[in-house]
Each structure stands twice: as structure tokens, then as C-alpha cells.
Enzyme design. Sequence first.
Site, PDB file in Angstrom:
ATOM      1  N   CYS A   1       0.795  -1.224   0.000  1.00  0.00           N
ATOM      2  CA  CYS A   1       0.000   0.000   0.000  1.00  0.00           C
ATOM      3  C   CYS A   1       0.826   1.273   0.000  1.00  0.00           C
ATOM      4  CB  CYS A   1      -0.934  -0.002   1.206  1.00  0.00           C
ATOM      5  SG  CYS A   1      -1.685  -1.607   1.517  1.00  0.00           S
TER       6      CYS A   1
ATOM      7  N   HIS B   1      -9.800  -0.215  -2.278  1.00  0.00           N
ATOM      8  CA  HIS B   1      -8.338  -0.218  -2.212  1.00  0.00           C
ATOM      9  C   HIS B   1      -7.744  -1.134  -3.281  1.00  0.00           C
ATOM     10  CE1 HIS B   1      -4.337  -0.276  -0.776  1.00  0.00           C
ATOM     11  NE2 HIS B   1      -4.428  -1.312   0.039  1.00  0.00           N
TER      12      HIS B   1
ATOM     13  N   CYS C   1      -0.544   3.050   5.934  1.00  0.00           N
ATOM     14  CA  CYS C   1       0.170   1.841   6.345  1.00  0.00           C
ATOM     15  C   CYS C   1       0.401   0.942   5.147  1.00  0.00           C
ATOM     16  CB  CYS C   1      -0.616   1.089   7.411  1.00  0.00           C
ATOM     17  SG  CYS C   1      -2.178   0.399   6.807  1.00  0.00           S
TER      18      CYS C   1
END
Length: 396
Positions: free
Chosen positions: A90, A352, A382
Site C-alpha cells: 500500500c 483499495h 500503512c
Amino acid sequence: MLTKAFIPYRGYYSTPFAKWQGTLANENSIVLGAATSKRFLEGKGWDPKTIDYVMVGSTVYQQHWFYSGPWAAAMLGAEGSPGVLITQACSTSAFSLYQAGQGIETGMFKNSWCLLADRCSNGPHAIWPNPNGPGGKPLAEDWFMDNVNKDPWAGQAMIQTAENVSKEFGITREECDALTLRRYEQYQDALAHDRAFQKRYMFPVEVQLSRKKTITLEADEGVMPTTKEGLAGLKPVLPDGVHTFGAQTFPADGNAGLCVTTRDKAKELSADKNIEVQLVSFGYARTKKAYMAAAVAPSAQMALDSAGIKVGDLKAVKTHNPFAANDIAMAKVLGLDVNGMNNYGSSLIYGHPQGPTGARLMIEGIEELAMKGGGYLLFSGCAAGDTAASIVIKVS
């Protein structure tokens, strides 16, 4: 700290994010990303051959992924330019932009393109020879699903890391539900007036179904209507946890692109010569095993310190928040107003796709600051392996 890296205003786009197993589920993310970037550049009247280097940020293996960088560069029209694949879950977007910024800072190149592209849908299923297995049975891995469900170092699923942080910070179910509802309401602001905010940066993605048929995805796909009562009626994902499926993000598909270049080139390419967008600093952190969300605050503090600014200097904060606890923990540590972060939405609500998630959030932050008359933007998020990355951007 960076002093020479700039982004042309409106020299970027994000596609809508498509739900898992939705409209983009069968598209090679690198091919689709390159095709979308090519269309975007053509619309701008920008010659791809002026791009010195292409940074491809991607995390989910696709066919021919081995060639991602130079292959994508050639497909988007920069046939003579090299490219590199950058992958760190990510934080891929943040690191891709920082690498591009370093290239400008050192004078290694003058004009770069960051292409962030991923497809969580239909993730690959990998096998490896295992001569010592029973009957030579191979080792197998579901590339996306297995890695989300277990960190090989920490030994726990990502949802468990969020619950670990929630216990340590005293975060409650009620706080998570309230934060989720707030983020949904902020996302609704982006849809107001016929999606006026999203249309400032969102670029439609085209899917070629056949020689004669193309479908176009123009808006996010998969966002669930959210109410206080609806959230309250959901069961926790883990028996003793504070997160429901409403208070965590969902896998998605999409791509984004950004130009990182010199100050002069950025001004030349900018859609508004009076707006300047500068990459300022980068921060990173790794926290203790299985406490992924706790890494965000120290990475943000590093980026702020490198930029020489404080939390009070920020005009906008955008975060990749796969779990509601991420924002709550970060706000507690840094002294932020948790309800004032992530105006116009976040990955908690619209999904996401991994690689492009951070890029979309940074783009939204730039547009928010352009509306506010400028200021500093902090992006933080994160990433797998109990890590995090942050970027400070200044809009003048």
C-alpha cells in the site's frame, strides 16, 4: 527534503475504482493502465516521447509483469524511455513519487511519469516445485488472498493487526462505527453537484469487450450506502474485535498517473499557471510485529520533520485507511482532528486497489488545497509488513 521536484497542476488523473470482481476484473492492470495513461496524455496534447523515465507502481502479479516498466513505457507511447517496477504493497504510490522526485532532484532525469496500476480481482494462483513434498506435491499460493490473510513474518492477518492496535490504543467499536460514518459523509461531498469534486481529477477508464464494443467506467463502483443503524447491525469480523466489514475497506481495481518534473516544465504543462505543486518530503516507519496501523504516525512525523513543518501547518490530511482504527490511532498520536481528515473520501469508503490508492488520495488532497488557496498536504498510509509511508506536498 526535496526542492526541485514538481507536479504540473492537473498533470495527473485517477480512474474510478471498480469493485472486486467487477467491471475491471478481467483486464491486465498494466495494459489497462498504460492505455489509460496514453489516452490521458493524448487529451492533454503531451508528447509521451518527452518522458525520460516511467515508474510503474504495481503489487498484484499480472501476465508479463516481469516487463512492467519498459513494457508500460512503450505502450503509453514512450518507446525510447526505460521504466522500472516499484512494489511495496500500500505504500507503492508514495515510494514511486518519491523515487521520481529523487530522479528530478539529482538531475538524473527531467520529466517522469508515475503509473500506478493494480487489479485485486482474479488474483493469480502461483505454484512452486517442491521435490520433497508428498509425491512431489508443489507449494501453492493465492497471490492476493493468502498475503492479505497472513504476514509470513508477523504470522497474522491484516485485520488482526488492526485489532491489536485498537486494543493498545483503547479504540472502541463505537469509535470505529462513528469514524466510518463520518468518512462516508465526506465521500458524499465529492458526489455533490453531479460529482463536481471528482470530475476535477477523475478520468474514465475504457474496457474493450470486442472490436466493436467498448464500455466506459466513469464513476466508482462498489461503494455501499452507510448509515448509523446499518453499521450498528453488523457483526465484528473477529469475535472480540471492533471492526465490522463496514469499518474496513474492500479490494478494488483501478489505475492512476502523475507527472513529476522540474519547476519550469511543471509550469509549462500546468492547467493553471498560478498554481504550483511541489513534492516536499518523504517519511517511512516500521513498527512492532502485527501492529501495522501504528506505523503510520511515526512515518508522518518523519515527513513533517523533514519538511520543517508541524501538524498545525497542515491544510489537508489524506490517509490510506484500510481500517477505521488507522485514522483514530494516528489522530491520537499526532493531535489531529480525526473528523477533519480525509475530506471528500478515502480508501475506507471507495476501496483499495493497492498500487493506485495512495496516488488517488494525494491527487484529491492537491485538488482540495487548490480550492482552499494552497497550503501543505500530508498523505500517510500503512503497508504490509507493519510499515508505513508518508509524503508532504505543498500547493502554492
